[in-house]
Scaffold this motif. Structure first.
Motif, PDB file in Angstrom:
ATOM      1  N   ALA A 361       0.899  -1.252   0.022  1.00 26.62           N
ATOM      2  CA  ALA A 361       0.119  -0.133  -0.004  1.00 26.62           C
ATOM      3  C   ALA A 361       0.748   1.164   0.015  1.00 26.62           C
ATOM      4  CB  ALA A 361      -0.866   0.024   1.339  1.00 26.62           C
ATOM      5  N   THR A 363      -0.015   3.726   1.581  1.00 26.61           N
ATOM      6  CA  THR A 363      -0.277   4.570   2.839  1.00 26.61           C
ATOM      7  C   THR A 363      -0.712   3.511   3.921  1.00 26.61           C
ATOM      8  OG1 THR A 363      -1.437   6.677   1.723  1.00 26.61           O
ATOM      9  CG2 THR A 363      -1.467   6.319   4.062  1.00 26.61           C
ATOM     10  N   PRO A 364      -0.002   3.479   5.032  1.00 26.93           N
ATOM     11  CA  PRO A 364      -0.172   2.554   6.223  1.00 26.93           C
ATOM     12  C   PRO A 364      -1.560   2.790   6.704  1.00 26.93           C
ATOM     13  CG  PRO A 364       1.323   4.142   6.878  1.00 26.93           C
ATOM     14  CD  PRO A 364       1.285   4.484   5.245  1.00 26.93           C
ATOM     15  N   HIS A 365      -2.103   1.576   7.211  1.00 32.32           N
ATOM     16  CA  HIS A 365      -3.327   1.823   7.976  1.00 32.32           C
ATOM     17  C   HIS A 365      -3.006   2.489   9.110  1.00 32.32           C
ATOM     18  CE1 HIS A 365      -2.319  -0.870  11.151  1.00 32.32           C
ATOM     19  NE2 HIS A 365      -1.728  -1.452  10.167  1.00 32.32           N
ATOM     20  N   THR A 366      -4.369   3.129   9.769  1.00 33.14           N
ATOM     21  CA  THR A 366      -4.193   3.608  10.991  1.00 33.14           C
ATOM     22  C   THR A 366      -4.715   3.087  11.839  1.00 33.14           C
ATOM     23  OG1 THR A 366      -6.260   4.901  10.363  1.00 33.14           O
ATOM     24  CG2 THR A 366      -4.054   6.183   9.723  1.00 33.14           C
ATOM     25  N   PRO A 372       2.726  -2.603  13.853  1.00 37.64           N
ATOM     26  CA  PRO A 372       3.578  -2.631  12.728  1.00 37.64           C
ATOM     27  C   PRO A 372       4.295  -3.965  12.466  1.00 37.64           C
ATOM     28  CG  PRO A 372       4.069  -0.378  13.746  1.00 37.64           C
ATOM     29  CD  PRO A 372       3.089  -1.411  14.718  1.00 37.64           C
ATOM     30  N   ASN A 377       0.148  -6.887   9.123  1.00 34.62           N
ATOM     31  CA  ASN A 377       0.301  -5.261   8.942  1.00 34.62           C
ATOM     32  C   ASN A 377       0.132  -4.938   7.440  1.00 34.62           C
ATOM     33  OD1 ASN A 377       0.836  -2.779  10.283  1.00 34.62           O
ATOM     34  ND2 ASN A 377       2.524  -2.692   9.086  1.00 34.62           N
ATOM     35  N   ASP A 378       1.046  -5.286   6.669  1.00 35.65           N
ATOM     36  CA  ASP A 378       1.090  -5.056   5.309  1.00 35.65           C
ATOM     37  C   ASP A 378      -0.246  -5.574   4.492  1.00 35.65           C
ATOM     38  OD1 ASP A 378       3.399  -3.987   5.758  1.00 35.65           O
ATOM     39  OD2 ASP A 378       4.689  -5.710   4.548  1.00 35.65           O
ATOM     40  N   SER A 381      -3.199  -3.121   5.605  1.00 37.27           N
ATOM     41  CA  SER A 381      -2.932  -1.606   4.855  1.00 37.27           C
ATOM     42  C   SER A 381      -3.227  -1.669   3.399  1.00 37.27           C
ATOM     43  CB  SER A 381      -1.421  -1.175   4.872  1.00 37.27           C
ATOM     44  OG  SER A 381      -1.141  -0.758   6.204  1.00 37.27           O
ATOM     45  N   TRP A 382      -3.034  -2.811   2.521  1.00 40.02           N
ATOM     46  CA  TRP A 382      -3.382  -2.919   1.420  1.00 40.02           C
ATOM     47  C   TRP A 382      -5.060  -3.076   1.158  1.00 40.02           C
ATOM     48  CZ3 TRP A 382      -5.830  -7.567   0.042  1.00 40.02           C
ATOM     49  CH2 TRP A 382      -6.249  -7.619  -1.229  1.00 40.02           C
ATOM     50  N   GLU A 385      -6.521   0.245   1.439  1.00 41.17           N
ATOM     51  CA  GLU A 385      -6.244   1.003   0.286  1.00 41.17           C
ATOM     52  C   GLU A 385      -6.998   0.431  -0.769  1.00 41.17           C
ATOM     53  OE1 GLU A 385      -2.278   2.779  -0.649  1.00 41.17           O
ATOM     54  OE2 GLU A 385      -2.485   1.279  -2.045  1.00 41.17           O
TER      55      GLU A 385
END
Length: 427
Positions: A361, A363-366, A372, A377-378, A381-382, A385
């Motif tokens: 992604a 931009t990382p998720h919040t 992390p 985690n990745d 985030s994907w 997005e």
């Protein structure tokens, strides 16, 4: 049945007319749909017989009645000829309400119905709830007037043979209003309120008349005082006819209706039975892998795997082989896939991310509940997005939470939309 599915809200008291039917409310679409469902007496009886209900044991051998085995068998045969059916007993604890023991869901629904009746100006109470087969045998023997077929059949008009009473289930109740019991209850304003407009007020809380007038081979004679709880969803499901837009009967009020309809039309699942989808049920890892495999066209795979818990011939066997071959899963350990473990939300998003080729992604998720360092985690985030998920709140994803069948439908549909817009990204 699933315990969380059928808890009901009390109908708004301010909107209830003294003797009429409570108007529909926007707050509870499931109760509203059950209230409005028009049923024949035969459908009402079938509604309980076919209902999916929780906390019931498998039907065992019929219990003794008189101590005379031959006589007991004749009583049972005559009971079946009249339309009685063997009934289950509870498999777990009951709840005491209004002085009677009931199944937990039925207890909550009775209190809601009683409160709604009180708001309409009617007093109703219980005279019977759960009744064991032993208790039923005591009633039978105390009222028996003989052992001839005629005497037995006469008794069966008003007393169920032990093992054949709906009260054994913990979902049946006998209702009174003031001093009016049994047939006299049918002449009360309370009964008029309950039975108005095809028993609309009873149905709104999941209750149906147990032995309504107008049904042949009913078992006992009609009993205006006995009601059974089946829950509003079971009521909605009576005589359900599937459509492309609503392929399953238990989707009323669900936010996943369109996703589930797409899932069914795509052939990814046929539901938990022919007319139920069970959107709030948890998904197992084996089921989730199979859904994903079907989305990708049920590709053949004979890839060698080392999972001790994935044998040949299981519904998920080829799906798991395909997942390992395409690096979508490495299992829960080097030797296990844990196909019957409940799938978590982070696990399934990770499956989708790997199936997509592990895109990163921008931009990382919040989400504050996904660290992390998490394996997901990745992937999360994907997924944010890509529009596959927005989490369970603005700040939380609930990564370890169980993924439900409804949630999975939404994830899969959004993933399919994403991959069709970005086909080159999908492996």
């Amino acid at each position: 049945m699933r315990t969380s599915r059928f808890f009901l809200a009390v109908v708004c008291a301010a909107a209830v007319l003294l003797s009429g039917v409570a108007p529909a409310t926007a707050a509870d679409p499931v109760a509203d749909a059950a209230r409005d469902k028009q049923l024949t007496p035969t459908e009402m009886v079938a509604g309980f017989d076919n209902a999916i209900l929780d906390n019931l044991a498998e039907v065992a051998d019929p219990p003794p009645i008189t101590g005379n085995a031959a006589l007991d068998e004749r009583i049972r045969a005559l009971a079946v000829m009249r339309g009685y059916q063997r009934r289950s007993e509870p498999s777990g604890p009951l709840v005491v309400v209004d002085g009677r023991s009931l199944q937990p869901e039925a207890a909550g629904a009775w209190e809601a119905l009683q409160a709604s009746a009180a708001a309409a100006g009617h007093s109703i109470s219980l005279t019977s709830g759960y009744r064991s087969a032993t208790s039923q045998a005591s009633i039978w023997n105390s009222r028996s007037t003989g052992t001839s077929d005629a005497a037995i059949d006469t008794l069966l008009q008003t007393v169920a043979a032990p093992g054949y009473s709906k009260h054994h289930t913990g979902y049946a109740i006998d209702v009174r209003s003031g001093s009016a019991v049994l047939d006299a209850f049918g002449n009360t304003p309370a009964y008029a309120w309950l039975s108005a407009d095809n028993f609309a007020n009873a149905k709104a809380h999941g209750w149906l008349p147990s032995y309504p007038d107008g049904v042949e081979n009913l078992g006992p004679n009609p009993e205006v005082w006995e009601f059974v709880w089946v829950g509003p969803t079971n009521i909605i499901c009576i005589s359900f006819v599937a459509t492309t837009e609503v392929p399953f009967c238990d989707l009323t009020g669900s936010s996943f209706v369109a996703d589930i309809a797409w899932l069914a039309e795509s052939g990814i699942t046929a539901g938990c039975n022919e007319i139920w989808f069970c959107p709030n049920d948890n998904v197992t890892r084996g089921e989730a892998g199979t859904f994903l495999w079907r989305l990708f066209g049920q590709q053949a795979s004979s890839f060698a795997i080392d999972f001790d818990d994935v044998g040949d011939g299981r519904f998920y066997s080829t799906a798991v082989r395909w997942m390992v071959e395409n690096e979508i899963t490495t299992g829960t350990t080097a030797t296990t896939f844990s196909p019957y473990d409940v799938l978590t939300r982070e696990q399934f998003v990770t499956f989708l991310w790997r199936a997509a080729g592990k895109p990163m992604a921008a931009t990382p998720h919040t989400f504050i509940d996904v660290s992390p360092g998490s394996f997901a985690n990745d992937a999360i985030s994907w997924a944010v997005e890509a529009g596959i998920t927005s989490g369970t709140s603005d700040t939380e994803f609930s990564p370890g939470g169980a993924a439900t069948r409804g949630q999975l439908s939404a994830f899969l549909r959004r993933f399919d939309t994403w991959r069709n817009l970005a086909p080159a990204s999908v492996s």
